[in-house]
Design an enzyme around this catalytic site. Structure first.
Site, PDB file in Angstrom:
ATOM      1  N   GLU A 193       8.837  42.741-155.158  1.00 35.40           N
ATOM      2  CA  GLU A 193       9.209  42.909-153.750  1.00 35.40           C
ATOM      3  C   GLU A 193      10.298  43.965-153.583  1.00 35.40           C
ATOM      4  O   GLU A 193      10.265  44.766-152.635  1.00 35.40           O
ATOM      5  CB  GLU A 193       9.649  41.558-153.185  1.00 35.40           C
ATOM      6  CG  GLU A 193       8.494  40.576-153.069  1.00 35.40           C
ATOM      7  CD  GLU A 193       8.906  39.164-152.679  1.00 35.40           C
ATOM      8  OE1 GLU A 193       8.018  38.372-152.306  1.00 35.40           O
ATOM      9  OE2 GLU A 193      10.110  38.854-152.760  1.00 35.40           O
ATOM     10  N   GLY A 203      17.422  22.681-151.341  1.00 38.73           N
ATOM     11  CA  GLY A 203      17.347  21.282-151.749  1.00 38.73           C
ATOM     12  C   GLY A 203      18.462  20.432-151.173  1.00 38.73           C
ATOM     13  O   GLY A 203      18.222  19.359-150.620  1.00 38.73           O
TER      14      GLY A 203
END
Length: 429
Positions: free
Chosen positions: A176, A20
């Site tokens: 994952e 961001g």
């Protein structure tokens, strides 16, 4: 030392050089607005691929790039390496631990998130999380050292403990991680040892909820679980963790002895809200208005994992890289227009480009929303393409692409280095 902002141009200070913050800085690049971006590290880290550093698939340099190098082409952007300790809202100044104070006209807080142990911080030394390069390297060391110890111990029970890895948390990080560790044991390490069979390692994924990947449709989550089980991962759902210590994990009243425990169960927003003296939600996120401004705090904005931003239906936006990146780009452009032309800041609208998780060598899931879904090999290729594109540097993209191709063809992993004692695991708060 204290710094006063003397330039006539408006000054935007950005705290945090994650997805961001970096996107906001780039959106302000080349304008008449002066920008200062502050981060406690000198590099931007691609957090979604940290688990590949932890499981010896990639090196830290493959997923991190110096912030100064990224922003070097933009003369109006200054980089400061420092740790923010507070914000003086009245004087509009950001205070650093190093003693400096930086004045701002507008302040963007994009400090991301940290790990949450749900009130059990004493578990942290025994179950490192995955939020930093240091933690990823420490996890890699723990996993590889466990196989080394299993190779040499004469005690069958101890060998079994060393070859048991428990991953706590059934979200994308846990899924994952578990899949990648299983592939590491069954393929990359298969021919490296003489006295043990790495393929016999037990990888256990624990989720307190009724199923894995609750942010995904149940059909995709079920596919992910089946794919993990084909890799040899034992999936345990509906059983909360009761304790974690040097012996292993206690769950359902039973101790599972494990030399390696990895935490992927929860995150909490960085403590940036304490700088502003405002209330947050239970995850520590700062509530923001539609234009990403912080209510009651003039000229301060928050985005990414730090912000509690709601969509049109009132639901909080998820803590995803694409959310933070879109917010950063939107806010940077909006502030650019506002500060140079007086334009009112428009509301932020999130455009979902899909949520993905990789399960193994050929398996991934992709949810585009509105019933559009992908799974299997095509989803895996799409996941790889998206992550390569998101890397900030061309050299990184090339390196990662070549390494993934090499791994796919040879089943080998090149970063199997034990570089620090496992007990040196650092846990950031």
């Amino acid at each position: 030392m204290s710094e006063q902002h003397l330039a006539t141009e408006p000054h935007v200070v950005i705290v945090g050089a994650g997805f961001g913050g970096l996107a906001a800085a780039k959106a302000l690049a080349g304008s008449s607005v002066q920008v200062t971006i502050i981060d406690s590290n000198n590099y931007h880290l691609f957090v979604p691929l940290l688990y590949q550093v932890a499981t010896a698939a990639l090196s830290p340099a493959d997923i991190a790039e110096p912030i100064r190098h990224i922003l070097a082409p933009y003369p109006n952007i200054r980089v400061v390496m420092g740790r923010v300790t507070g914000v003086d809202i009245g004087a509009k100044r950001v205070h650093l631990a190093e003693g400096d104070a930086i004045a701002y006209d507008r302040l963007i807080i994009a400090t991301g998130s940290t790990s949450s142990y749900f009130g059990h911080d004493d578990w942290a030394p025994h179950a490192p999380a995955l939020k930093s390069i240091e933690e990823a390297r420490a996890i890699r060391t723990r996993v590889l050292e466990a196989f080394e110890r299993a190779e040499w111990t004469q005690d069958a029970a101890e060998r079994r403990r060393q070859m048991t890895i428990v991953v706590v948390g059934g979200g994308p990080t846990g899924v994952e991680m578990a899949g990648s560790i299983a592939e590491l044991a069954r393929h990359a390490l298969a021919r490296d040892f003489r006295r043990i069979d790495p393929a016999a390692a037990r990888v256990i994924l624990v989720e307190a909820g009724p199923r894995l990947l609750t942010a995904f449709p149940e059909a995709l989550a079920s596919y992910a679980q089946r794919s993990l089980e084909r890799l040899g991962v034992t999936v345990t759902t509906g059983v909360p963790v009761e304790a974690i210590d040097g012996r292993g994990v206690t769950m359902g009243g039973r101790l599972v002895q494990a030399a390696t425990v990895i935490w992927g169960a929860g995150v909490r927003a960085s403590p940036a809200a304490s700088w502003l003296g405002i209330s947050t939600d239970r995850s520590g996120r700062i509530p923001v208005a539609a234009d990403l401004s912080v209510a009651g705090v003039p000229d301060v904005y928050a985005l990414g994992d730090t912000a509690l931003c709601r969509d049109a239906s009132g639901q909080p936006l998820p803590g995803l890289a694409q959310v933070a990146q879109q917010q950063g780009t939107h806010l940077g452009r909006a502030l650019r227009e506002n500060l140079t032309s007086g334009t009112v800041l428009p509301p932020f609208v999130f455009r979902n480009r899909g949520n993905a998780a990789i399960v193994g060598r050929h398996a991934a899931i992709f949810d585009f929303g509105r019933g559009r879904r992908l799974k299997g090999f095509v989803a895996w290729l799409l996941w790889a393409a998206v992550h390569v594109v998101l890397l900030v540097d061309f050299a990184q993209r090339s390196r990662v692409t070549l390494q993934w191709l090499w791994r796919y063809l040879t089943y080998r992993r090149g970063a199997r280095l034990i570089t620090a004692p496992a007990q040196s695991t650092s846990v950031r708060g």
